[in-house]
Scaffold this motif. Sequence first.
Motif, short mmCIF file in Angstrom:
data_model
loop_
_atom_site.label_atom_id
_atom_site.label_comp_id
_atom_site.label_asym_id
_atom_site.label_seq_id
_atom_site.Cartn_x
_atom_site.Cartn_y
_atom_site.Cartn_z
N GLY A 37 2.76 3.37 -4.87
CA GLY A 37 2.47 4.28 -5.87
C GLY A 37 2.12 3.43 -7.24
N LYS A 38 1.18 2.36 -6.91
CA LYS A 38 0.84 1.64 -8.32
C LYS A 38 -0.13 2.60 -8.91
N SER A 39 -1.35 3.21 -8.23
CA SER A 39 -2.24 3.95 -8.73
C SER A 39 -1.63 5.10 -9.48
N THR A 40 -0.48 5.67 -8.78
CA THR A 40 0.21 6.78 -9.47
C THR A 40 0.60 6.57 -10.69
N ASN A 60 0.69 -1.13 0.03
CA ASN A 60 -0.14 0.03 0.05
C ASN A 60 0.83 1.25 0.13
N GLY A 61 0.51 2.23 -0.86
CA GLY A 61 1.37 3.42 -0.84
C GLY A 61 2.45 3.36 -1.88
N1 LIG Z 1 -2.65 14.09 -4.54
C1 LIG Z 1 -1.61 13.43 -3.84
N2 LIG Z 1 -0.77 14.39 -3.23
C2 LIG Z 1 0.22 13.85 -2.42
N3 LIG Z 1 0.63 12.57 -2.24
C3 LIG Z 1 -0.15 11.63 -2.85
C4 LIG Z 1 -1.19 12.14 -3.61
N4 LIG Z 1 -1.83 10.87 -3.78
C5 LIG Z 1 -1.49 9.80 -3.46
N5 LIG Z 1 -0.28 10.18 -2.70
C6 LIG Z 1 0.70 9.47 -1.94
O1 LIG Z 1 1.47 8.96 -3.18
C7 LIG Z 1 1.96 7.66 -2.55
C8 LIG Z 1 1.41 6.57 -3.67
O2 LIG Z 1 -0.06 6.47 -3.56
P1 LIG Z 1 -0.75 5.41 -4.56
O3 LIG Z 1 -2.34 5.75 -4.22
O4 LIG Z 1 -0.25 5.73 -6.01
O5 LIG Z 1 -0.18 4.16 -3.86
P2 LIG Z 1 -0.59 2.40 -4.46
O6 LIG Z 1 0.66 1.61 -4.29
O7 LIG Z 1 -1.68 2.62 -5.32
O8 LIG Z 1 -1.52 2.13 -3.06
P3 LIG Z 1 -2.72 1.19 -2.65
O9 LIG Z 1 -2.08 -0.11 -2.84
O10 LIG Z 1 -3.00 1.49 -0.97
O11 LIG Z 1 -3.90 1.52 -3.61
C9 LIG Z 1 1.25 7.51 -1.17
O12 LIG Z 1 2.12 7.66 -0.33
C10 LIG Z 1 0.22 8.55 -1.30
O13 LIG Z 1 0.04 8.80 0.31
#
Ligand SMILES: Nc1ncnc2c1ncn2[C@@H]1O[C@H](COP(=O)(O)OP(=O)(O)OP(=O)(O)O)[C@@H](O)[C@H]1O
Length: 190
Positions: A42-45, A39-40
Motif C-alpha cells: 500500500g505504499k503508492s496508496t 508489493n501490494g
Molecule cells: N483502484 C484500486 N481498487 C482496488 N484495489 C486497489 C486499487 N489500487 C490498488 N489496489 C490494491 O491495493 C493494494 C495496495 O496497492 P499499492 O499499489 O498501493 O501497493 P504498493 O505497496 O505500492 O505496491 P508495489 O510495491 O507493488 O508498487 C494492493 O493489494 C492493490 O491490489
Amino acid sequence: MLLDLHQVVTAPPGASTPRIGPISLSVDAGELVALTGPNGAGKSTLLAAITGRAPVLSGACHLATGTRVQLVEQAHPHDRDLPVSGRDFLAAAGADPHPPAPLNDWLDRRLDAMSGGQRQLLRVWAGLTAPGDLVLLDEPSNNLDAGARAQLHRLLRDRPPHRGLLLVSHDPELLALGCQRQVTMPAGRT
Ligand SMILES: Nc1ncnc2c1ncn2[C@@H]1O[C@H](COP(=O)(O)OP(=O)(O)OP(=O)(O)O)[C@@H](O)[C@H]1O
C-alpha cells in the motif's frame, strides 16, 4: 514538521478495501525518509492519501500549513503520449530548466521520443526542482539500467537541500543513500 502521519489507515481511491496501514511516519524539511514494504502493501496508496486522492479512514494525516507537495509517480503508460519537448515539460512543471548532463541533452526531444529511463529521470528532476517543500518519489529507480540509476543517485544526492523527501523504494542502493529514517509498511488487510 512538513508531514506527520499518525496511525493512518487508508484504502485505494474509490475502494473501501484493502485497508492499508496503520502507519505512522514524519518528514521534516531537509530529511530523506524511505518507505519500504512488500508489493501490494500500500505504499503508492499511502502517497495518494497524502496528496488527498485516497481517503484517510482513521488516524491523522497532517501537512504543515502552506506545504507544497510534488509527487513523482511510478512511470505511467500515458507519459509517452505527451506531445511536448523535455524543455516544455520542465517549463510547464515550473522546474529548473537547466538539468545536469546528460539530461540537458534531451531537452529538445519530445517526451514520446525519449526512452522510458530518460523520461523517468526528467520527471524526477522536475519533481525535485519544481516549487515544492515535500517531494514524494514512488519507486524512481524502477526500470533504470545501472548508468541511469547512477544518474538518479546524483540527482538525489545534489537535491535542493531544504526539501523533505519521502522515497518509496525496494532498491537497496537507493536506500543506502543516507536516509534519516526507514519505515516499513505493514502488509495490507482485506
Ligand atoms: N483502484 C484500486 N481498487 C482496488 N484495489 C486497489 C486499487 N489500487 C490498488 N489496489 C490494491 O491495493 C493494494 C495496495 O496497492 P499499492 O499499489 O498501493 O501497493 P504498493 O505497496 O505500492 O505496491 P508495489 O510495491 O507493488 O508498487 C494492493 O493489494 C492493490 O491490489
